[in-house]
Design a protein around this motif. Structure first.
Motif, PDB file in Angstrom:
ATOM      1  N   GLY A 273       0.844  -1.190   0.000  1.00 54.15           N
ATOM      2  CA  GLY A 273       0.000   0.000   0.000  1.00 54.15           C
ATOM      3  C   GLY A 273       0.882   1.244   0.000  1.00 54.15           C
ATOM      4  N   LEU A 274       0.637   2.145  -0.932  1.00 55.29           N
ATOM      5  CA  LEU A 274       1.488   3.334  -1.088  1.00 55.29           C
ATOM      6  C   LEU A 274       0.659   4.614  -1.083  1.00 55.29           C
ATOM      7  CD1 LEU A 274       4.260   4.706  -1.795  1.00 55.29           C
ATOM      8  CD2 LEU A 274       3.600   4.416  -4.213  1.00 55.29           C
ATOM      9  N   ASN A 275       1.042   5.556  -0.216  1.00 57.72           N
ATOM     10  CA  ASN A 275       0.532   6.923  -0.271  1.00 57.72           C
ATOM     11  C   ASN A 275       1.646   7.807  -0.812  1.00 57.72           C
ATOM     12  OD1 ASN A 275      -1.740   5.940   0.973  1.00 57.72           O
ATOM     13  ND2 ASN A 275      -1.480   7.071   2.879  1.00 57.72           N
ATOM     14  N   HIS A 276       1.385   8.494  -1.909  1.00 59.94           N
ATOM     15  CA  HIS A 276       2.420   9.324  -2.542  1.00 59.94           C
ATOM     16  C   HIS A 276       1.801  10.597  -3.097  1.00 59.94           C
ATOM     17  CE1 HIS A 276       5.915  10.514  -4.889  1.00 59.94           C
ATOM     18  NE2 HIS A 276       5.087  10.703  -5.902  1.00 59.94           N
ATOM     19  N   TYR A 277       2.510  11.701  -2.891  1.00 56.76           N
ATOM     20  CA  TYR A 277       2.019  12.995  -3.353  1.00 56.76           C
ATOM     21  C   TYR A 277       3.051  13.803  -4.128  1.00 56.76           C
ATOM     22  CZ  TYR A 277      -1.947  12.411  -0.152  1.00 56.76           C
ATOM     23  OH  TYR A 277      -3.070  11.943   0.487  1.00 56.76           O
ATOM     24  N   THR A 278       4.330  13.741  -3.719  1.00 53.94           N
ATOM     25  CA  THR A 278       5.265  14.743  -4.213  1.00 53.94           C
ATOM     26  C   THR A 278       6.694  14.228  -4.211  1.00 53.94           C
ATOM     27  OG1 THR A 278       5.834  17.103  -3.996  1.00 53.94           O
ATOM     28  CG2 THR A 278       5.723  15.827  -1.963  1.00 53.94           C
ATOM     29  N   THR A 279       7.621  15.110  -4.638  1.00 48.40           N
ATOM     30  CA  THR A 279       9.036  14.795  -4.771  1.00 48.40           C
ATOM     31  C   THR A 279       9.864  15.906  -4.122  1.00 48.40           C
ATOM     32  OG1 THR A 279       8.796  13.491  -6.800  1.00 48.40           O
ATOM     33  CG2 THR A 279      10.910  14.573  -6.500  1.00 48.40           C
ATOM     34  N   CYS A 280      11.039  15.559  -3.634  1.00 48.36           N
ATOM     35  CA  CYS A 280      11.993  16.556  -3.149  1.00 48.36           C
ATOM     36  C   CYS A 280      13.341  16.294  -3.796  1.00 48.36           C
ATOM     37  CB  CYS A 280      12.100  16.514  -1.631  1.00 48.36           C
ATOM     38  SG  CYS A 280      12.657  14.919  -1.009  1.00 48.36           S
ATOM     39  N   LYS A 281      14.217  17.286  -3.709  1.00 44.50           N
ATOM     40  CA  LYS A 281      15.579  17.129  -4.223  1.00 44.50           C
ATOM     41  C   LYS A 281      16.553  17.112  -3.058  1.00 44.50           C
ATOM     42  CE  LYS A 281      15.485  18.801  -8.987  1.00 44.50           C
ATOM     43  NZ  LYS A 281      16.016  19.805  -9.948  1.00 44.50           N
ATOM     44  N   LEU A 282      17.622  16.337  -3.224  1.00 45.40           N
ATOM     45  CA  LEU A 282      18.632  16.192  -2.171  1.00 45.40           C
ATOM     46  C   LEU A 282      20.003  16.605  -2.678  1.00 45.40           C
ATOM     47  CD1 LEU A 282      18.132  14.948   0.736  1.00 45.40           C
ATOM     48  CD2 LEU A 282      16.310  14.474  -0.907  1.00 45.40           C
ATOM     49  N   ILE A 283      20.714  17.326  -1.791  1.00 44.55           N
ATOM     50  CA  ILE A 283      22.108  17.658  -2.043  1.00 44.55           C
ATOM     51  C   ILE A 283      22.950  16.892  -1.038  1.00 44.55           C
ATOM     52  CG2 ILE A 283      23.837  19.505  -2.111  1.00 44.55           C
ATOM     53  CD1 ILE A 283      21.618  21.488  -2.604  1.00 44.55           C
ATOM     54  N   LEU A 299       5.290  23.299  -9.793  1.00 44.78           N
ATOM     55  CA  LEU A 299       4.048  23.986  -9.440  1.00 44.78           C
ATOM     56  C   LEU A 299       3.718  23.781  -7.969  1.00 44.78           C
ATOM     57  CD1 LEU A 299       1.808  23.082 -12.531  1.00 44.78           C
ATOM     58  CD2 LEU A 299       2.967  25.252 -12.080  1.00 44.78           C
ATOM     59  N   ASN A 300       3.137  24.814  -7.363  1.00 43.30           N
ATOM     60  CA  ASN A 300       2.737  24.751  -5.963  1.00 43.30           C
ATOM     61  C   ASN A 300       1.351  24.145  -5.799  1.00 43.30           C
ATOM     62  OD1 ASN A 300       5.074  25.951  -4.839  1.00 43.30           O
ATOM     63  ND2 ASN A 300       4.353  27.972  -5.461  1.00 43.30           N
ATOM     64  N   SER A 301       0.959  23.935  -4.546  1.00 42.71           N
ATOM     65  CA  SER A 301      -0.386  23.484  -4.194  1.00 42.71           C
ATOM     66  C   SER A 301      -0.834  24.292  -2.980  1.00 42.71           C
ATOM     67  CB  SER A 301      -0.363  21.987  -3.856  1.00 42.71           C
ATOM     68  OG  SER A 301       0.335  21.775  -2.637  1.00 42.71           O
ATOM     69  N   GLY A 302      -1.891  23.841  -2.330  1.00 42.49           N
ATOM     70  CA  GLY A 302      -2.333  24.495  -1.106  1.00 42.49           C
ATOM     71  C   GLY A 302      -1.549  24.066   0.117  1.00 42.49           C
ATOM     72  N   SER A 303      -0.617  23.129  -0.037  1.00 39.41           N
ATOM     73  CA  SER A 303       0.218  22.627   1.061  1.00 39.41           C
ATOM     74  C   SER A 303       1.666  22.973   0.762  1.00 39.41           C
ATOM     75  CB  SER A 303       0.064  21.112   1.208  1.00 39.41           C
ATOM     76  OG  SER A 303      -1.298  20.741   1.335  1.00 39.41           O
ATOM     77  N   PHE A 304       2.363  23.521   1.739  1.00 39.00           N
ATOM     78  CA  PHE A 304       3.742  23.970   1.493  1.00 39.00           C
ATOM     79  C   PHE A 304       4.644  22.823   1.059  1.00 39.00           C
ATOM     80  CE2 PHE A 304       4.109  22.413   5.833  1.00 39.00           C
ATOM     81  CZ  PHE A 304       5.386  21.883   5.885  1.00 39.00           C
TER      82      PHE A 304
END
Length: 441
Positions: A273-283, A299-304
């Motif tokens: 079972g997977l809940n997924h919404y977004t991605t981040c970048k790592l340095i 693009l942004n959403s209503g959640s930071f």
């Protein structure tokens, strides 16, 4: 309930006392589901509503009756219930003795699950033990931004809680597998949430390592023991042990499973079972914890925290396939929020679902991912934990200023019904062509 009534914990001092009042609106909400043409509906059962003191000493029949009526209404509409046993609402009596930090909760959770298997298992064929254990452990007992709001031992408590969550999940899976599966014939597993982690520079080994570490601490924390070998992944074990010793401790802050526990935990799943919404970048950060950044072009959403990054959906689905030997996957949450003034013509939500479903189709058709189903978050605007009612994820708007809490469809509701109808995304000029894509629920 106690957390939401604590001052300064929830935006605008919102509470979940009534929320969208689904308790009294079963018929109306099932009609909404029918109009969307869904084949499944995912909801959770409140442990507190069934067992008010957290134990089987008293079973609240009125609470059970509500869920029975909801399940019956769904089945009458030919909609399969997908039932989550634990979506973060813990009976206060159990929290009073330590909650998930106290390992006696493993037996309590097993007893609670058995009540539900006995009373609802003939009708429910899809169970989820725990929703997003990462958030229970880290947000609830580490940084304290979610119930129960504890932050006194951020370097230790989340790992103790995570340890007990994994063991509790395994016990409930074995209970179902050994006692109820043959008679009831359902599926049972866990839902794990994770962002995708993208290295800032895909050719820089430090960035690649930072992204891998992020994934292993986020998704791998719970997936590795259950879907791989019964134990934590080496990235976590090594990193936490090194930092623990550097802090002057004589052992790792990450608890250890016994060999018998590892055997008990390994393979306790029927699907991923997977809940997924977004991605981040790592340095990469010279061997330290990687630095999180976001791309300003996203693009942004209503959640930071939620940036529209559909490419990450395909990548995380493929990563799960490769990392965990191609398990059957059910996406149990995916969606986008909005804030501020209401606009029922939510073109951004239609864009989000079109883009993300497109990437899911690529994962299936091009990458061979065994994706069995997809469930959007969410049917209607609702109480979103610490942000209250400020962030809205629903296909239906709930008018909180009207005591009757009327639901009103957004433009995305009709669009999503077309996605379901075609088992893929509808391209208007080619809509009938796409209707042969048979993988979405």
């Amino acid at each position: 309930d106690q957390f939401s009534h604590t001052p300064l914990k929830i935006s605008n001092d919102d509470t979940g006392d009534v929320a969208c009042d689904s308790y009294h609106k079963i018929e109306e909400d099932v009609e909404m589901l029918k109009s969307l043409k869904v084949s499944h509906y995912r909801f959770s059962i409140s442990w507190s509503r069934i067992l008010p003191d957290g134990t089987t000493s008293y079973i609240n029949e009125m609470g059970l009756n509500y869920y029975e009526r909801l399940i019956d209404a769904l089945l009458a509409a030919n909609i399969m219930p997908q039932v989550t046993l634990y979506h973060w609402d813990l009976p206060q009596a159990l929290q009073n003795v330590g909650g998930w930090e106290n390992d006696t909760i493993i037996q309590r959770f097993k007893e609670y699950a058995e009540v539900l298997f006995q009373r609802l298992g003939d009708k429910v064929k899809f169970w989820i033990t725990l929703n997003e254990p990462y958030n229970t452990a880290y947000c609830g007992y580490g940084v304290g931004t979610a119930a129960p709001g504890i932050s006194v031992r951020p370097g230790r408590a989340p790992y103790v809680v995570g340890h007990n969550l994994i063991r509790a999940h395994a016990e409930v899976w074995h209970l179902y597998n050994e006692t109820y599966r043959a008679k009831q014939g359902g599926l049972i597993s866990i839902t794990i949430n994770s962002d995708w982690a993208e290295p800032r520079n895909p050719h820089n080994q430090e960035d690649i390592d930072a992204a891998r570490q992020y994934l292993q601490f986020f998704l791998g924390w719970f997936a590795h023991p259950i879907f791989k070998n019964g134990d934590y992944n080496e990235v976590m074990k090594t990193r936490i042990r090194e930092r623990s010793l550097a802090q002057g401790l004589n052992q790792s802050r990450l608890p250890e499973f016994t060999e018998s526990e590892k055997q008990r935990i390994k393979g306790t799943y029927d699907y991923f079972g997977l809940n997924h919404y977004t991605t981040c970048k790592l340095i990469g950060n010279k061997g330290k914890t990687g630095i999180l950044i976001t791309d300003r072009s996203w693009l942004n959403s209503g959640s930071f925290w939620l940036k529209v990054t559909p490419f990450g959906f395909r990548k995380i689905l493929r990563w799960i396939k490769e990392e965990y030997n191609n398990p059957p996957i059910y996406v149990t949450e995916n969606g986008i929020s909005e804030r501020g003034a209401l606009d029922l013509n939510d073109t951004w939500r239609m864009h989000y679902y079109r883009s993300y479903v497109n990437e899911a189709l690529k994962a299936v058709v091009l990458d061979g991912v065994d994706l069995r189903g997809y469930t959007a978050w969410t049917l209607m605007d609702n109480f979103e934990w610490a942000v209250g009612f400020d962030e809205r994820f629903g296909f239906y708007h709930v008018n909180l200023t009207d005591p009757n809490l009327p639901r009103c469809p957004k433009a995305s509701a009709r669009y999503y019904s077309q996605i379901i109808n075609c088992n893929g995304f509808p391209d208007p000029p080619l809509e009938m062509l796409f209707c042969h894509l048979h993988f979405l629920n």
